[in-house]
Design a protein around this motif. Structure first.
Motif, PDB file in Angstrom:
ATOM      1  N   SER A 232       0.848  -1.194   0.000  1.00  0.00           N
ATOM      2  CA  SER A 232       0.000   0.000   0.000  1.00  0.00           C
ATOM      3  C   SER A 232       0.881   1.241   0.000  1.00  0.00           C
ATOM      4  CB  SER A 232      -0.926   0.021   1.219  1.00  0.00           C
ATOM      5  OG  SER A 232      -1.629   1.260   1.283  1.00  0.00           O
ATOM      6  N   PRO A 233       0.570   2.238  -0.826  1.00  0.00           N
ATOM      7  CA  PRO A 233       1.398   3.451  -0.869  1.00  0.00           C
ATOM      8  C   PRO A 233       0.968   4.522   0.129  1.00  0.00           C
ATOM      9  CG  PRO A 233      -0.218   3.532  -2.619  1.00  0.00           C
ATOM     10  CD  PRO A 233      -0.431   2.216  -1.895  1.00  0.00           C
ATOM     11  N   ASP A 234      -0.212   4.359   0.739  1.00  0.00           N
ATOM     12  CA  ASP A 234      -0.714   5.475   1.542  1.00  0.00           C
ATOM     13  C   ASP A 234      -1.246   5.062   2.913  1.00  0.00           C
ATOM     14  OD1 ASP A 234      -3.184   4.331   0.507  1.00  0.00           O
ATOM     15  OD2 ASP A 234      -2.931   5.635  -1.240  1.00  0.00           O
ATOM     16  N   VAL A 235      -2.361   4.329   2.957  1.00  0.00           N
ATOM     17  CA  VAL A 235      -2.981   3.966   4.235  1.00  0.00           C
ATOM     18  C   VAL A 235      -3.090   2.445   4.339  1.00  0.00           C
ATOM     19  CG1 VAL A 235      -4.298   6.115   4.313  1.00  0.00           C
ATOM     20  CG2 VAL A 235      -5.337   4.080   3.312  1.00  0.00           C
ATOM     21  N   ILE A 236      -3.467   1.964   5.519  1.00  0.00           N
ATOM     22  CA  ILE A 236      -3.621   0.529   5.730  1.00  0.00           C
ATOM     23  C   ILE A 236      -4.918   0.042   5.087  1.00  0.00           C
ATOM     24  CG2 ILE A 236      -3.897  -1.300   7.445  1.00  0.00           C
ATOM     25  CD1 ILE A 236      -2.221   0.336   9.355  1.00  0.00           C
ATOM     26  N   HIS A 237      -4.809  -0.976   4.268  1.00  0.00           N
ATOM     27  CA  HIS A 237      -5.958  -1.686   3.704  1.00  0.00           C
ATOM     28  C   HIS A 237      -5.893  -3.131   4.200  1.00  0.00           C
ATOM     29  CE1 HIS A 237      -6.751   1.628   0.883  1.00  0.00           C
ATOM     30  NE2 HIS A 237      -5.460   1.641   0.630  1.00  0.00           N
ATOM     31  N   SER A 238      -6.922  -3.902   3.904  1.00  0.00           N
ATOM     32  CA  SER A 238      -6.919  -5.327   4.239  1.00  0.00           C
ATOM     33  C   SER A 238      -7.571  -6.099   3.103  1.00  0.00           C
ATOM     34  CB  SER A 238      -7.667  -5.574   5.551  1.00  0.00           C
ATOM     35  OG  SER A 238      -7.597  -6.947   5.912  1.00  0.00           O
ATOM     36  N   PHE A 239      -6.823  -7.027   2.534  1.00  0.00           N
ATOM     37  CA  PHE A 239      -7.304  -7.836   1.407  1.00  0.00           C
ATOM     38  C   PHE A 239      -8.056  -9.041   1.959  1.00  0.00           C
ATOM     39  CE2 PHE A 239      -6.932 -11.144  -1.778  1.00  0.00           C
ATOM     40  CZ  PHE A 239      -7.161 -10.473  -2.963  1.00  0.00           C
ATOM     41  N   TRP A 240      -9.303  -9.222   1.509  1.00  0.00           N
ATOM     42  CA  TRP A 240     -10.117 -10.320   2.034  1.00  0.00           C
ATOM     43  C   TRP A 240     -11.056 -10.846   0.975  1.00  0.00           C
ATOM     44  CZ3 TRP A 240     -14.941 -10.087   5.610  1.00  0.00           C
ATOM     45  CH2 TRP A 240     -15.202 -11.362   6.140  1.00  0.00           C
ATOM     46  N   VAL A 241     -10.893 -12.115   0.629  1.00  0.00           N
ATOM     47  CA  VAL A 241     -11.830 -12.836  -0.240  1.00  0.00           C
ATOM     48  C   VAL A 241     -12.328 -14.012   0.591  1.00  0.00           C
ATOM     49  CG1 VAL A 241     -12.196 -13.952  -2.462  1.00  0.00           C
ATOM     50  CG2 VAL A 241     -10.470 -12.148  -2.251  1.00  0.00           C
ATOM     51  N   PRO A 242     -13.448 -13.869   1.313  1.00  0.00           N
ATOM     52  CA  PRO A 242     -13.865 -14.850   2.326  1.00  0.00           C
ATOM     53  C   PRO A 242     -13.971 -16.276   1.831  1.00  0.00           C
ATOM     54  CG  PRO A 242     -15.214 -12.858   2.461  1.00  0.00           C
ATOM     55  CD  PRO A 242     -14.386 -12.733   1.223  1.00  0.00           C
TER      56      PRO A 242
ATOM     57  N   GLY B  35     -14.562 -10.069  -3.146  1.00  0.00           N
ATOM     58  CA  GLY B  35     -13.735  -9.708  -2.012  1.00  0.00           C
ATOM     59  C   GLY B  35     -13.871  -8.226  -1.729  1.00  0.00           C
ATOM     60  N   GLN B  36     -13.197  -7.767  -0.686  1.00  0.00           N
ATOM     61  CA  GLN B  36     -13.289  -6.358  -0.335  1.00  0.00           C
ATOM     62  C   GLN B  36     -12.149  -5.980   0.602  1.00  0.00           C
ATOM     63  OE1 GLN B  36     -17.124  -6.798   1.891  1.00  0.00           O
ATOM     64  NE2 GLN B  36     -16.031  -5.696   3.507  1.00  0.00           N
ATOM     65  N   CYS B  37     -12.010  -4.688   0.806  1.00  0.00           N
ATOM     66  CA  CYS B  37     -11.097  -4.195   1.828  1.00  0.00           C
ATOM     67  C   CYS B  37     -11.787  -4.371   3.182  1.00  0.00           C
ATOM     68  CB  CYS B  37     -10.765  -2.728   1.592  1.00  0.00           C
ATOM     69  SG  CYS B  37      -9.697  -2.023   2.861  1.00  0.00           S
ATOM     70  N   ALA B  38     -11.075  -4.973   4.128  1.00  0.00           N
ATOM     71  CA  ALA B  38     -11.671  -5.266   5.429  1.00  0.00           C
ATOM     72  C   ALA B  38     -11.084  -4.396   6.541  1.00  0.00           C
ATOM     73  CB  ALA B  38     -11.474  -6.741   5.772  1.00  0.00           C
ATOM     74  N   GLU B  39     -10.378  -3.343   6.177  1.00  0.00           N
ATOM     75  CA  GLU B  39      -9.795  -2.419   7.152  1.00  0.00           C
ATOM     76  C   GLU B  39     -10.216  -1.013   6.757  1.00  0.00           C
ATOM     77  OE1 GLU B  39      -7.538  -1.336  10.482  1.00  0.00           O
ATOM     78  OE2 GLU B  39      -7.649  -3.389   9.700  1.00  0.00           O
ATOM     79  N   PHE B  40     -10.844  -0.290   7.691  1.00  0.00           N
ATOM     80  CA  PHE B  40     -11.328   1.054   7.356  1.00  0.00           C
ATOM     81  C   PHE B  40     -10.173   1.909   6.839  1.00  0.00           C
ATOM     82  CE2 PHE B  40     -12.304   5.503   8.368  1.00  0.00           C
ATOM     83  CZ  PHE B  40     -13.462   5.630   7.621  1.00  0.00           C
ATOM     84  N   CYS B  41     -10.314   2.420   5.630  1.00  0.00           N
ATOM     85  CA  CYS B  41      -9.207   3.111   4.966  1.00  0.00           C
ATOM     86  C   CYS B  41      -9.586   4.491   4.453  1.00  0.00           C
ATOM     87  CB  CYS B  41      -8.694   2.251   3.806  1.00  0.00           C
ATOM     88  SG  CYS B  41      -9.976   1.785   2.611  1.00  0.00           S
ATOM     89  N   GLY B  42     -10.773   4.967   4.806  1.00  0.00           N
ATOM     90  CA  GLY B  42     -11.167   6.295   4.353  1.00  0.00           C
ATOM     91  C   GLY B  42     -12.614   6.339   3.929  1.00  0.00           C
ATOM     92  N   LEU B  43     -12.971   7.440   3.312  1.00  0.00           N
ATOM     93  CA  LEU B  43     -14.361   7.746   3.005  1.00  0.00           C
ATOM     94  C   LEU B  43     -15.067   6.652   2.213  1.00  0.00           C
ATOM     95  CD1 LEU B  43     -16.642   9.888   3.124  1.00  0.00           C
ATOM     96  CD2 LEU B  43     -15.705  10.858   1.011  1.00  0.00           C
ATOM     97  N   GLN B  44     -14.398   6.086   1.218  1.00  0.00           N
ATOM     98  CA  GLN B  44     -15.036   5.101   0.348  1.00  0.00           C
ATOM     99  C   GLN B  44     -14.569   3.669   0.634  1.00  0.00           C
ATOM    100  OE1 GLN B  44     -17.581   5.505  -1.803  1.00  0.00           O
ATOM    101  NE2 GLN B  44     -17.692   7.578  -0.971  1.00  0.00           N
ATOM    102  N   HIS B  45     -14.210   3.415   1.884  1.00  0.00           N
ATOM    103  CA  HIS B  45     -13.810   2.063   2.279  1.00  0.00           C
ATOM    104  C   HIS B  45     -14.872   1.023   1.908  1.00  0.00           C
ATOM    105  CE1 HIS B  45     -12.925  -1.394   4.785  1.00  0.00           C
ATOM    106  NE2 HIS B  45     -14.052  -1.219   5.432  1.00  0.00           N
ATOM    107  N   GLY B  46     -16.134   1.361   2.124  1.00  0.00           N
ATOM    108  CA  GLY B  46     -17.224   0.422   1.841  1.00  0.00           C
ATOM    109  C   GLY B  46     -17.415   0.157   0.356  1.00  0.00           C
ATOM    110  N   HIS B  47     -16.815   0.983  -0.503  1.00  0.00           N
ATOM    111  CA  HIS B  47     -16.914   0.804  -1.951  1.00  0.00           C
ATOM    112  C   HIS B  47     -15.561   0.430  -2.548  1.00  0.00           C
ATOM    113  CE1 HIS B  47     -20.720   3.531  -2.045  1.00  0.00           C
ATOM    114  NE2 HIS B  47     -21.027   2.258  -1.854  1.00  0.00           N
TER     115      HIS B  47
END
Length: 330
Positions: A159-169, A197-209
């Motif tokens: 990641s170049p900026d903030v913490i993300h989380s890669f998750w494909v359940p 899959g989705q990002c599973a770590e809150f990473c900003g305004l559009q984390h849910g998208h």
């Protein structure tokens, strides 16, 4: 079971049977997901048993509430119950902790010789870089990860900026993408299918998208897709698309996006060389249709507030031309 999903590949319809965008850890389709599913079921079972015991003792305490406070037998029973409950709590926690460690040891770990895909979490989309071991070249894709079925694939997470989380359940557990650090995750699909899959770590305004699709294909289909993705863009097929390419390169679009085979070589946005072959756009918030592409280009901030794509002034004719051009890039 969902109906088959059709994705466009080289201008043809590729039928992929399986879960359509399945996103459930309770429907494992890979070894990692199966190990974690077993652990989930065991923990749920143990917690359910503990809950039932607590409710049972609560019921017994209501039956004993009339006992005299100083009754020696009652006090001994209460003391025994407390001792048993304390011992059982320690044992349950110890067993669950041990099972958690054992589950982690059972998770597969791909060797360095396994296919490696670099995954970079952006705000708020996924950048995938595929290396060609034969030529040493590479190409990029966005928000749609393709895997060969039955093989361990090594994901290199950055990641170049903030913490993300890669998750494909349905395929694997979570793994964080931390700025300044490279993590690795082994992912394995047992059968063809489309998994969400989705990002599973809150990473900003559009984390849910910030979602993605994982397309697991048979080896032959994967190799066909891989070879197609290495090619430069397909030349415009009609006059409208040809004008769209001209408009695209004359506007700021070319400064942010790459379309191989043209002068567009921007790196801050997704590579659009094969944009039209993807099932969805904007990190899986819209289906990839000409209308969706036009809506996204016209006003990306309304559809996904806070994203880094600016509004590019286009006339209605230019918007139609650019959207036609992009959806033909397959």
């Amino acid at each position: 079971m969902s109906p088959p999903t059709a994705l466009t590949l080289l201008g043809a319809e590729l039928e992929i049977s399986g879960y359509t965008g399945s996103q459930s850890a309770l429907h494992p389709e890979g070894l990692s997901a199966s190990v974690l599913n077993d652990l989930i079921l065991i923990m749920v079972g143990v917690c359910t048993a503990v809950w039932l015991l607590v409710i049972g003792f609560l019921f017994l305490s209501l039956l004993w509430r009339e006992r005299p406070v100083g009754d020696a037998g009652s006090e001994r029973r209460i003391g025994g119950i407390v001792m048993i409950a304390s011992t059982a709590t320690v044992l349950v926690i110890a067993v669950l902790t041990a099972m958690s460690f054992l589950a982690e040891w059972r998770l597969p770990s791909a060797s360095e010789e396994a296919p490696t895909i670099r995954v970079q979490g952006e705000q708020w989309w996924w950048r995938f870089t595929y290396e060609d071991p034969k030529s040493g070249s590479s190409f990029e894709a966005a928000n749609e990860l393709h895997l060969p079925v039955g093989r361990d694939v090594r994901l290199q997470l950055q990641s170049p900026d903030v913490i993300h989380s890669f998750w494909v359940p349905s395929l694997a557990g979570k793994k964080d993408l931390i700025p300044g650090r490279t993590n690795y995750l082994t992912i394995h699909a047992d059968r063809p299918g489309v998994y969400r899959g989705q990002c599973a770590e809150f990473c900003g305004l559009q984390h849910g998208h910030m979602a993605l699709l994982v397309v697991a294909e048979n080896q032959a289909d994967y190799e066909r897709w891989f070879e197609a993705q290495k090619l430069d863009r397909r030349p415009p097929q009609d006059a409208v698309s040809a004008k769209g390419e001209t408009v695209f390169q004359s506007k700021p679009c070319a400064a942010c996006h790459t379309i191989r085979g043209t002068a567009a070589s921007g790196k801050s946005g997704p590579d659009l060389t094969h944009f039209g072959s993807r099932a969805a756009i904007a990190a899986d918030i819209l289906p990839n249709t000409r209308g969706s592409a036009a809506a996204w280009i016209a006003d990306p901030q309304t559809l996904k507030p806070g994203n880094n794509m600016p509004v590019v002034p286009l006339s209605s004719d230019e918007l139609q031309q650019v959207s036609a051009y992009l959806t033909e890039l397959k």
